[in-house]
Design an enzyme around this catalytic site. Structure first.
Site, short mmCIF file in Angstrom:
data_model
loop_
_atom_site.label_atom_id
_atom_site.label_comp_id
_atom_site.label_asym_id
_atom_site.label_seq_id
_atom_site.Cartn_x
_atom_site.Cartn_y
_atom_site.Cartn_z
N ASP A 84 0.83 -1.20 0.00
CA ASP A 84 0.00 0.00 0.00
C ASP A 84 0.87 1.26 0.00
OD1 ASP A 84 -1.70 2.08 2.03
OD2 ASP A 84 -2.86 1.07 0.47
N ASN A 124 -2.09 -6.64 6.85
CA ASN A 124 -0.72 -6.16 7.06
C ASN A 124 -0.60 -4.73 6.54
OD1 ASN A 124 2.06 -5.59 6.78
ND2 ASN A 124 2.54 -7.78 6.60
N GLY A 126 1.75 -2.94 5.75
CA GLY A 126 2.74 -2.77 4.69
C GLY A 126 2.35 -3.44 3.40
N GLU A 127 1.25 -4.15 3.42
CA GLU A 127 0.84 -4.90 2.25
C GLU A 127 -0.52 -4.41 1.76
OE1 GLU A 127 1.50 -9.10 3.17
OE2 GLU A 127 3.61 -8.72 3.56
N MET A 128 -1.60 -5.12 2.07
CA MET A 128 -2.91 -4.69 1.58
C MET A 128 -3.55 -3.63 2.48
SD MET A 128 -4.05 -8.46 0.22
CE MET A 128 -5.62 -8.13 -0.59
#
Lengths: 347, 347
Positions: A84, A124, A126-128
């Protein structure tokens, strides 16, 4: 009469032996991959939609397929992934292909199975960068999804357990049988050429196969990265210790699968090895104390390329549109009323 | 004899009329979409791979499908798109579905056809941020692609013209026939219910159809956004004037297709209308000087939803892996030697 009976017995025995020989898989430390058995096709179909649906992310842009791209061997071919707001991920994205055969999920094994892994990236930051609550709220607002969940799970309200069950069911179908190597294992002695065979023999004799074995040619244990020599890296991941809290587990990572390895570059948990030649060379040195020369490396690489199996044939799912009740994606962090700037740029 | 001959003639005439009536499409300003005719299946197949291949972007993460997502009605459902390094795009991503029917491509019509459009995002620094030269260099380094281009185009070296020809050929297949509305047009009078029919009649009588007509229910002309009343927006795009340099063309945009409109939210070139109800209400006001009440709006929306056609059935392509010669993706802008930080984050 006796001679005739004997001949018939011999004949029967030869036929039986031939049949048995034909069906015999070579007794090797690498086993063939079998085709997936689909137990619940409706759950798999639902799982596929979820796998491809970027509405499970905060931005509405990232789906499971973004980093575990089924057009690219089940990974994103990046050193570490893009999350993201273009955050740089901390570790290389493992392939989803044949991940059902892993002893645990994630490089540090913190998820015991596919179901447990599937919920991770959604929430997460840092992810989705979404939440399980918002993800289920999105799905719940879409009648076609509600209906599909009801058909598959028999319940009215959608919960994250159903979402991850469905995604896991889909992922279980993502196996890659019928590689050249598996054809060789199953009795086609012409399937490997001399280089590939030499490469496999070296792979075995050198000790690679001590970790990279089984149907997934890996995935069955945690091993220290830097067994004989330390592995030099800027990557801060320490692997299994994060889960076990045992000092002896520092720098132990789940052994990755080598299935489809020619598609899943770059290599290692830090994605620092760009080519197969680099990876083989480094592995030989730090794990086995061996310096492979160019010919040996080339042979092992030739063998590794025979591990590319039949890629899953996927019909791209078409998801039902959001409704007026569906929470809107928020890619630019300003909430719904995000202003659009820079329209002087070419549009 | 005469009576019998007369009866036979009448019978023949009735049969002929019935056959003629069955085959007659209603004479309406919206025409049905016909199925695509594939002239060169190999070029279409190649085009599909390119459409899904994120290696045509600088980051190795963005493909045509990222913003024109075939799982989501051919667009990304974002107000404006996410580009390289998460740059915020300046304008709403139009759907690729039925785009072959557009009089020109892009909201300002600066590309005359699909081929010309396809090269745009690849080299747009705010989008895929690559160059045509690097894109063809990537493709040229992959033997399977080289071979495929040679088979399709009969040439050794890959150039951007071939790339865009192939992508355009694929996009031409992305039409959506057989919507409920088209079934009604083709003679199935039961295909629309009363609300939908009332909505269509209002759509016609109010004048929406003056711009939104033809097989794509749009795409056939440039019109001023804010014909009767100015359209209030922060978006800086001025449309056709960017191409024609004629002051009279300020705020003229290509009329978008309403095909699959229930899937292609949010609406308008600035993506500011979140729902169909908003879009219908605003259009009525600024383009026609009409204030639709709730029932009228609901009916028009019901009609618009009948324009969702059969989505293209796509087998997800699997692309050949990069080789040691392929230029590496550069998502984080530090070149090949990008360091990985933040591994203390959950991986």
């Amino acid at each position: 009469m006796k001679a005739k009976a004997l001949m018939i017995s011999l004949l029967a025995f030869s036929v039986a032996t031939a049949v048995w020989a034909e069906g015999t898989v070579k007794d090797e430390p690498i086993k063939p991959i079998e085709a997936a058995v689909v137990k619940d096709p409706k759950m798999v179909e639902l799982g596929k939609k979820l796998y491809f649906d970027p509405r499970l992310s905060k931005s509405g842009f990232i789906s499971c397929n973004s980093c575990h791209n089924l057009s690219l061997g089940g990974t994103d071919n990046l050193q570490t992934s893009i999350g993201d707001k273009w955050q740089q991920g901390p570790i290389n994205s493992p392939t989803v292909l044949n991940s059902s055969m892993n002893v645990a999920q994630f490089w540090d094994g913190r998820a015991k199975d596919l179901k447990e892994q599937a919920g991770g990236p959604i929430a997460n930051p840092g992810e989705m960068a979404f939440t399980h609550e918002l993800a289920t709220k999105v799905l719940d607002s879409i009648p076609a999804y509600k209906e599909e969940f009801k058909t598959v799970f028999g319940k009215e309200a959608i919960d994250i357990g159903m979402v991850t069950d469905a995604i896991a069911a889909f992922e279980e179908t993502l196996v890659t049988p019928d590689s050249k190597f598996d054809q060789w294992l199953k009795g086609d002695d012409k399937a490997l050429d001399d280089k590939e065979l030499a490469g496999y023999k070296l792979f075995k004799d050198s000790g690679c196969v001590a970790c990279h074995n089984g149907p997934a040619v890996g995935g069955t244990s945690f091993q220290k990265m830097g067994l004989v020599e330390p592995y030099k890296t800027d990557n801060k991941a320490e692997g299994l210790v994060a889960v076990s809290k045992q000092d002896a587990d520092r720098f132990k990572f789940k052994v990755p699968t080598l299935r489809n390895v020619e598609m899943t570059y770059p290599y290692f948990h830090d994605g620092a090895a760009k080519t197969l030649e680099d990876a083989v060379h480094i592995m030989g040195q730090i794990q086995l104390g061996k310096k492979f020369n160019d010919e040996e490396t080339a042979n092992i690489v030739a063998f590794l390329k025979t591990l590319t199996g039949k890629q899953p044939e996927i019909t791209l799912p078409v998801m039902a549109p959001s409704t007026n009740d569906t929470p809107r994606p928020d890619p630019f962090g300003k909430g719904d009323a995000a202003k659009v700037e820079g329209a002087d740029k070419k549009s």
